[in-house]
Write a protein that holds these residues in place. Structure first.
Motif, PDB file in Angstrom:
ATOM      1  N   PRO A  27       0.785  -1.246   0.000  1.00 43.25           N
ATOM      2  CA  PRO A  27       0.000   0.000   0.000  1.00 43.25           C
ATOM      3  C   PRO A  27       0.814   1.292   0.000  1.00 43.25           C
ATOM      4  CG  PRO A  27      -0.744  -1.499   1.750  1.00 43.25           C
ATOM      5  CD  PRO A  27       0.535  -2.058   1.202  1.00 43.25           C
ATOM      6  N   TYR A  28       2.043   1.238   0.523  1.00 41.33           N
ATOM      7  CA  TYR A  28       2.772   2.499   0.722  1.00 41.33           C
ATOM      8  C   TYR A  28       3.913   2.673  -0.268  1.00 41.33           C
ATOM      9  CZ  TYR A  28       0.136   1.556   4.898  1.00 41.33           C
ATOM     10  OH  TYR A  28      -0.884   1.231   5.751  1.00 41.33           O
ATOM     11  N   LYS A  31       4.284   6.360  -1.819  1.00 43.44           N
ATOM     12  CA  LYS A  31       3.973   7.403  -0.849  1.00 43.44           C
ATOM     13  C   LYS A  31       4.583   8.757  -1.187  1.00 43.44           C
ATOM     14  CE  LYS A  31       2.725   7.879   3.857  1.00 43.44           C
ATOM     15  NZ  LYS A  31       2.772   7.426   5.228  1.00 43.44           N
ATOM     16  N   THR A  54     -11.671   6.928   0.282  1.00 42.15           N
ATOM     17  CA  THR A  54     -10.976   7.864  -0.604  1.00 42.15           C
ATOM     18  C   THR A  54      -9.904   8.622   0.165  1.00 42.15           C
ATOM     19  OG1 THR A  54     -13.032   8.114  -1.842  1.00 42.15           O
ATOM     20  CG2 THR A  54     -11.329   9.746  -2.259  1.00 42.15           C
ATOM     21  N   ALA A  57      -7.039   6.220   0.796  1.00 41.51           N
ATOM     22  CA  ALA A  57      -6.287   5.993  -0.440  1.00 41.51           C
ATOM     23  C   ALA A  57      -5.335   7.159  -0.703  1.00 41.51           C
ATOM     24  CB  ALA A  57      -7.248   5.808  -1.612  1.00 41.51           C
ATOM     25  N   ASN A  60      -2.447   7.152   1.714  1.00 38.54           N
ATOM     26  CA  ASN A  60      -1.476   6.113   1.357  1.00 38.54           C
ATOM     27  C   ASN A  60      -0.534   6.579   0.251  1.00 38.54           C
ATOM     28  OD1 ASN A  60      -2.570   4.357   3.210  1.00 38.54           O
ATOM     29  ND2 ASN A  60      -3.641   3.071   1.723  1.00 38.54           N
ATOM     30  N   LEU A  61      -1.022   7.484  -0.580  1.00 36.11           N
ATOM     31  CA  LEU A  61      -0.202   8.019  -1.669  1.00 36.11           C
ATOM     32  C   LEU A  61       0.553   9.287  -1.250  1.00 36.11           C
ATOM     33  CD1 LEU A  61      -2.822   7.529  -4.513  1.00 36.11           C
ATOM     34  CD2 LEU A  61      -0.591   6.385  -4.411  1.00 36.11           C
ATOM     35  N   VAL A 305     -10.807   1.093  -0.905  1.00 35.19           N
ATOM     36  CA  VAL A 305      -9.523   1.795  -0.742  1.00 35.19           C
ATOM     37  C   VAL A 305      -8.629   1.572  -1.963  1.00 35.19           C
ATOM     38  CG1 VAL A 305      -7.396   1.970   0.614  1.00 35.19           C
ATOM     39  CG2 VAL A 305      -9.590   1.606   1.780  1.00 35.19           C
ATOM     40  N   TRP A 306      -8.533   0.303  -2.385  1.00 34.71           N
ATOM     41  CA  TRP A 306      -7.582  -0.025  -3.464  1.00 34.71           C
ATOM     42  C   TRP A 306      -8.088   0.452  -4.807  1.00 34.71           C
ATOM     43  CZ3 TRP A 306      -4.229  -0.322  -0.107  1.00 34.71           C
ATOM     44  CH2 TRP A 306      -4.515  -0.924   1.125  1.00 34.71           C
ATOM     45  N   GLN A 309      -7.284   4.155  -4.638  1.00 34.58           N
ATOM     46  CA  GLN A 309      -5.839   4.396  -4.684  1.00 34.58           C
ATOM     47  C   GLN A 309      -5.288   4.173  -6.095  1.00 34.58           C
ATOM     48  OE1 GLN A 309      -3.769   2.936  -1.261  1.00 34.58           O
ATOM     49  NE2 GLN A 309      -1.767   2.979  -2.256  1.00 34.58           N
ATOM     50  N   THR A 310      -5.784   3.167  -6.783  1.00 30.75           N
ATOM     51  CA  THR A 310      -5.331   2.904  -8.155  1.00 30.75           C
ATOM     52  C   THR A 310      -5.687   4.070  -9.071  1.00 30.75           C
ATOM     53  OG1 THR A 310      -5.755   0.565  -7.746  1.00 30.75           O
ATOM     54  CG2 THR A 310      -5.429   1.222 -10.041  1.00 30.75           C
ATOM     55  N   LYS A 313      -3.599   7.138  -8.172  1.00 33.35           N
ATOM     56  CA  LYS A 313      -2.219   6.919  -8.617  1.00 33.35           C
ATOM     57  C   LYS A 313      -2.093   7.186 -10.117  1.00 33.35           C
ATOM     58  CE  LYS A 313       1.259   3.199  -8.875  1.00 33.35           C
ATOM     59  NZ  LYS A 313       1.123   2.532 -10.175  1.00 33.35           N
TER      60      LYS A 313
END
Lengths: 319, 319, 319
Positions: A27-28, A31, A54, A57, A60-61, A305-306, A309-310, A313
């Motif tokens: 996940p990180y 970052k 959100t 996510a 995490n970024l 979350v994923w 995050q995707t 990203k």
């Protein structure tokens, strides 16, 4: 990726799901990607899962997050052009969107439909104005007609839990006391049709007559009005209530016989059950399912979350 | 530490207070401990000190914090099992708690009592369901019956300001226009009884007849109904209003004669005055005390940070 | 800098604007300055630009930010001294301010006027009590009588866009359906008078008779009641509605003829138009202007970040 409002903003969902599952394992890893970048999260309607997943996510970024509940913390936005603003609306969406764009590198927005005027809702006026005026990438946290981050999380969950190479996925209408938007089933249909096209699943929709979704989202799906027939051999079931698209915003059926419980699942291929939540127990879906290992609704919520995050990203990589 | 809902989750309060005071002198020593860990702060009721101090404590430990005012930003939760959810509740606590557990490493929750049904409140149903279903450590930010972070901060403040080795601490009932929960006096009594057992203080409770707290929290305390007698020789006084436990949720006394002011303090051993805040001036407590150096209420509120940080640190060390 | 509530807290606005423009070119240069420092952002009234720009400024400086919408998340504060608090107010500002000071290194506060009692509003009671009791530096996010961060951002925008060495800046009254505070025009006048004194601009105010602002803010300004005459040769125009100061809080004029549009701008020196936002289109200001390149309102809102960041930086350097 330049925006995320529909499956059409994605080239290949198979690849997208793979990327999400890789992020989930690490996940990180990105970052520093979001350092000194700000995500504005704007709610015109309430949220629980969407806001938290959100926000997580983005953190995490490495992004900064600013949440604004416009409906509660802000004021009424004017969305129509050409009106003298001498009523109750305090600010025009043209100014508000442009200003958000000054403070944020990406905007994530939730805006529900009114369910009164189909054309207005399906034109996605509010959403498109945010895209048009903000000048920054926009991520849908559920618009009037679609909820793509939910469908993306649904597909991640199916890919994680599938036992056969090409599982049979069934979207079934469910009862409710209130007329609900079509956004979740529209988006789910759109994503599953695409997943079917890419060979990941087989997709079936079942609902009482009159509950047909807009055809633009269901192309390629098999539609069966007999729920029992549709459930036979199902590997994943997605029960969800929605109001009529054709008799717009109306409830047409009293729901009798359409709610699933463990007994009804026997006809399936030991199907796992998904739901976007919130779910009304024993009205939309049997509590016996929700409390059993057949239910994947919690893991599915976790996968939000994923999905987010995707998407963030990919957008960050493009800024 | 695996959860923090009562003094019973603590082995030794003397050691806990020592750790808190060490953290206060070195707030950022553990800033990497909480890296990539998320604290969910969930309010079913409003908060000021609790939200800010908990948020600050988590940030000092390097945690991410997500605050959710469910009462305002979210929707009504169903807490009863076995009901068909066709009314006003939108989501069941079983799903909500499980989903929070997906996004957060620790949950901190505030949920006040209804003050209608004693059994329901004292069973701590809502709280226990969050613990049961979330699957992550839970910290109480005030439950139906206890407010342990407040009592922990109270004890830190007493230890910081005591002039004798074993000060006399007096909890006294105070007037109010509204029936208030017993959570603050219950927790204070529970913590002071434990502190007395460990030899830190001597503990006395005074209140009009009929205001007896539940015995499970007051074991070991000296209870005196004459306030003047109780105040004699006191080193610390904790005035607080609460509604009756036995005639549940009721106001039994008009309050006459029970409010403290500087004149009434003359009988004490130059006692310092504590209060959890918010306090209604000249109703619950004399403004002359609040504006004097006898009052420790502000330092006490400040110590909420170190109480929360110690608890979060101990839980993080256990994850 | 020890506080920021008025232009009087600034030694030299020319230097301040220079610093802001340097920060704008290098936003993250001071990211360690705010490490482990907490900004408390307290709203007694709603906000959009102010909340987001202040939060972003603090994050750019590496600060932690805690936002508290007291009006919605907290409870009613008592501001009067000497009252028995047996009514609807739950906490006194004396305690609340002191407690905020325990958790925050800097407080940023918004508190609008009641527009009922001029003396009360112009005494800035609430604001001054926060300053008096919190014990930490206070930044105004708009008080009863002034909005200095807005005016600072306005001056940054003027300096960025000026085409002549000493542009003519005109503040003009504008129509509205509601009686609005004088805080924005008061602060704008105060800042522009100071900028005029430092030789940066020439400053003119125009409004219908009866709308004279308090003299303490307009010393040095040229006041003209004929709008056309005032607009002649203007380089920047600041249209803004306000209610009467002398007939306190009243609307005295129906607004006819006072709203600007592109046609009316022809008389100017190709003037650029500013506004603090939110703006009511075609009531306060013509939408043709807002949608044209004559409008600087979006850039101006963007500059709120650099105004806030400069102020927070200067205060942090002094802590």
């Amino acid at each position: 990726m330049k925006q995320f409002t529909s499956v059409k903003d994605v080239e290949n969902v198979t690849e997208l799901v793979k990327e999400a599952r890789a992020l989930k394992n690490n996940p990180y890893a990105d970052k520093t990607l979001g350092e000194n970048k700000t995500l504005g999260v704007i709610f015109l309607n309430p949220s629980l899962r969407t806001r938290l997943s959100t926000q997580k996510a983005a953190m995490n970024l490495g992004m900064n997050v600013m949440v604004m509940n416009i409906d509660k913390e802000g004021w009424a936005l004017e969305t129509r052009d050409g009106v003298v603003m001498n009523g109750t609306t305090v600010e025009h969406i043209r100014e508000a969107a442009r200003v958000f764009g000054q403070y944020c590198d990406i905007l994530a927005i939730r805006s529900f439909p009114g369910l009164k005027n189909r054309e207005e809702d399906y034109n996605e006026e509010i959403f498109n104005k945010f895209i048009q005026f903000s000048g920054v990438p926009v991520v849908s946290l559920e618009s009037a007609t679609l909820h793509p981050l939910q469908s993306f999380a649904d597909l991640i969950t199916i890919e994680e839990h599938k036992k056969v190479q090409k599982p049979r996925v069934v979207l079934t209408w469910a009862p409710h006391v209130k007329p609900l938007p079509q956004s979740v089933p529209n988006a789910f249909a759109e994503w599953m049709c695409q997943a079917q096209k890419e060979g990941l699943i087989e997709f079936i929709i079942t609902h009482p007559e009159g509950y047909e979704l807009a055809e633009q989202f269901t192309e390629g799906a098999t539609i069966i009005h007999n729920q029992d027939e549709a459930l036979k051999g199902a590997d994943f079931i997605y029960p969800k209530s929605w109001s009529s698209y054709h008799d717009y915003g109306k409830i047409l059926h009293n729901g009798k016989g359409w709610m699933l419980n463990l007994e009804r699942l026997k006809i399936t291929n030991q199907a796992k059950v998904l739901h976007c939540l919130p779910v009304r127990r024993d009205l939309e879906l049997g509590s016996d399912i929700l409390d059993s290992t057949e239910s994947l609704v919690v893991e599915e919520a976790g996968n939000r979350v994923w999905a987010a995050q995707t998407v963030l990203k990919r957008i960050l990589e493009n800024i």
